[in-house]
Each structure stands twice: as structure tokens, then as C-alpha cells.
Design an enzyme around this catalytic site. Structure first.
Site, short mmCIF file in Angstrom:
data_model
loop_
_atom_site.label_atom_id
_atom_site.label_comp_id
_atom_site.label_asym_id
_atom_site.label_seq_id
_atom_site.Cartn_x
_atom_site.Cartn_y
_atom_site.Cartn_z
N ARG A 9 33.86 39.48 47.87
CA ARG A 9 34.41 38.30 46.66
C ARG A 9 35.54 36.51 47.41
NH1 ARG A 9 38.02 38.46 41.28
NH2 ARG A 9 37.32 36.83 40.55
N HIS A 10 35.04 35.96 46.60
CA HIS A 10 35.44 34.82 47.56
C HIS A 10 37.40 34.65 46.93
CE1 HIS A 10 36.59 33.77 43.09
NE2 HIS A 10 34.83 33.94 43.25
N GLY A 11 38.15 33.69 47.48
CA GLY A 11 39.56 34.48 47.22
C GLY A 11 39.55 33.56 45.58
N ASN A 16 39.85 31.45 37.96
CA ASN A 16 40.05 32.99 37.83
C ASN A 16 41.55 33.12 37.39
OD1 ASN A 16 39.14 33.84 41.13
ND2 ASN A 16 37.69 34.01 39.39
N GLY A 23 30.98 31.39 36.59
CA GLY A 23 29.91 31.54 37.33
C GLY A 23 29.16 30.96 38.37
N ARG A 61 33.26 27.83 45.93
CA ARG A 61 34.88 28.12 46.60
C ARG A 61 34.78 29.48 47.12
NH1 ARG A 61 32.30 29.40 41.12
NH2 ARG A 61 32.20 31.53 40.53
N GLU A 82 26.61 33.47 41.74
CA GLU A 82 27.28 34.85 40.69
C GLU A 82 27.01 34.77 39.36
OE1 GLU A 82 29.07 37.61 39.21
OE2 GLU A 82 30.99 37.24 39.48
N ASN A 84 24.49 33.58 35.97
CA ASN A 84 25.28 33.20 35.47
C ASN A 84 25.23 33.51 33.53
OD1 ASN A 84 24.02 30.67 33.73
ND2 ASN A 84 22.42 30.15 34.61
#
Length: 188
Positions: A9-11, A16, A23, A61, A82, A84
Site C-alpha cells: 500500500r502507498h504511504g 488519509n 479511490g 500517491r 484503487e 472507484n
């Protein structure tokens, strides 16, 4: 031949941090998100993990995270994007329905959960059918979770708690099947 997929997963991003639905919409990595990506990079270096290829979602991201983790060239794939969430994009996470989402977002212009899982599974299979043994793919929280769910019948370990930012899921790939073999959640 057994191959390895590190699905990550991205940072952490601004959305977030602000608890916004994210998404297909995008927001930049925060200072903590950059720190998380550096911690993931250190994990791979400390464990002498060298990638044959790297892939990222087309979301900024995810590609920004990958560029912190490794300096190698990589390919951006829409299939790693991600879920939608349709018109819920950018709205407060408080508006999310209870899990499982199923086809909830379809009536708001988003994706069905089953179609989303199929997209992720097909994309990762295509990646692993290439001429490589160890692959890094940077994607998203729901994408990682739904890929895990798609392959839970082949795996003996599972992740109950939320998939944190820069969580690394290690899958073995053999005979066109994935098996989850390790979960690395960093303590930031």
C-alpha cells in the site's frame, strides 16, 4: 517456478489524514507518508530483497511511494488503481456504508466489489506471467485487501486489522495461483 509478489500500500496521504474517501481521486503524500515509504525501502534493503520488476498504480500517491522505495524503472498500470467509489470520491469516510460494500458504489458511478477483485487479480496474474521472479507492486488499501480476499482460499494467514500505509503483503505465485505468506506492517 515459484515467483514472489510484494504487494504494498502507498504511504499516508493528505486525504488519509483528513479521513476523506480516496479511490480514483488523488492527494499527495504527507511527511509521515514519505517516512513510511523510506521505512519500507529500508525493510527491503535490510532483507536483501532485489526486484526484477516494479509496478505501480497510475495514482500519483502510489508512484511517489514506489519512487521512494526503489530507484529502478517501473511501469504504471491502471489495473492496480484503487476501488472507484464514484460520487463518494473526496467525501468524508463517515459516509461509507457498512462492510462489505458489494455493489453499493455502482449506483453512484463506482465499481462493483466483484469486478474490482477480478481487475486486481487479472492485473497481478499478468504481471507475474512475465519473465521475472521477484516483483514489487505499489497499490492501495482496499485493492490490497480485496486481492487478499480473492486468494484467501489458498492462504493460511490473514490480516484482520486494517492494512496500514506501506503495509507489505508477500505472495508466492506458482501454477497461476497466489498464496499469502507474510504480512509486514511497520510500527511508525
Amino acid at each position: 517456478m515459484k515467483k514472489t509478489l510484494y504487494l504494498m500500500r502507498h504511504g499516508q496521504t493528505l486525504f488519509n489524514k483528513r479521513k476523506k474517501v480516496q479511490g480514483w481521486c488523488d492527494s499527495p503524500l504527507t511527511a509521515l507518508g514519505i517516512k513510511q515509504a523510506k521505512a519500507a525501502a529500508n525493510y527491503f534493503k535490510e532483507h536483501n530483497i532485489v526486484f526484477d520488476q516494479a509496478f505501480s498504480s497510475t495514482s500519483e500517491r502510489a508512484s511517489d511511494t514506489l519512487e521512494i522505495v526503489t530507484e529502478m524503472p517501473y511501469t504504471r498500470l491502471k489495473g492496480l488503481k484503487e476501488w472507484n467509489f464514484g460520487t463518494f470520491e473526496g467525501e468524508s469516510e463517515d459516509l461509507n456504508p457498512p462492510l462489505p460494500y458489494g455493489d453499493f458504489f455502482v449506483k453512484y458511478g463506482g465499481e462493483d466489489q466483484e469486478e474490482f477483485q477480478e481487475r486486481m487479480a487479472a492485473t497481478c496474474k499478468n504481471i507475474m506471467e512475465g519473465d521475472n521472479g521477484v516483483v514489487l507492486a505499489v497499490s492501495h488499501g482496499a485493492a490490497c485487501r480485496n486481492f487478499m480476499r480473492y486468494w484467501e482460499h489458498t492462504s493460511s494467514i490473514e490480516q484482520q486489522e486494517r492494512i496500514g500505509n506501506c503495509c507489505i503483503l508477500k505472495f508466492e505465485y506458482e501454477n497461476k495461483k497466489f498464496k499469502l505468506v507474510d504480512i509486514v506492517n511497520h510500527d511508525f
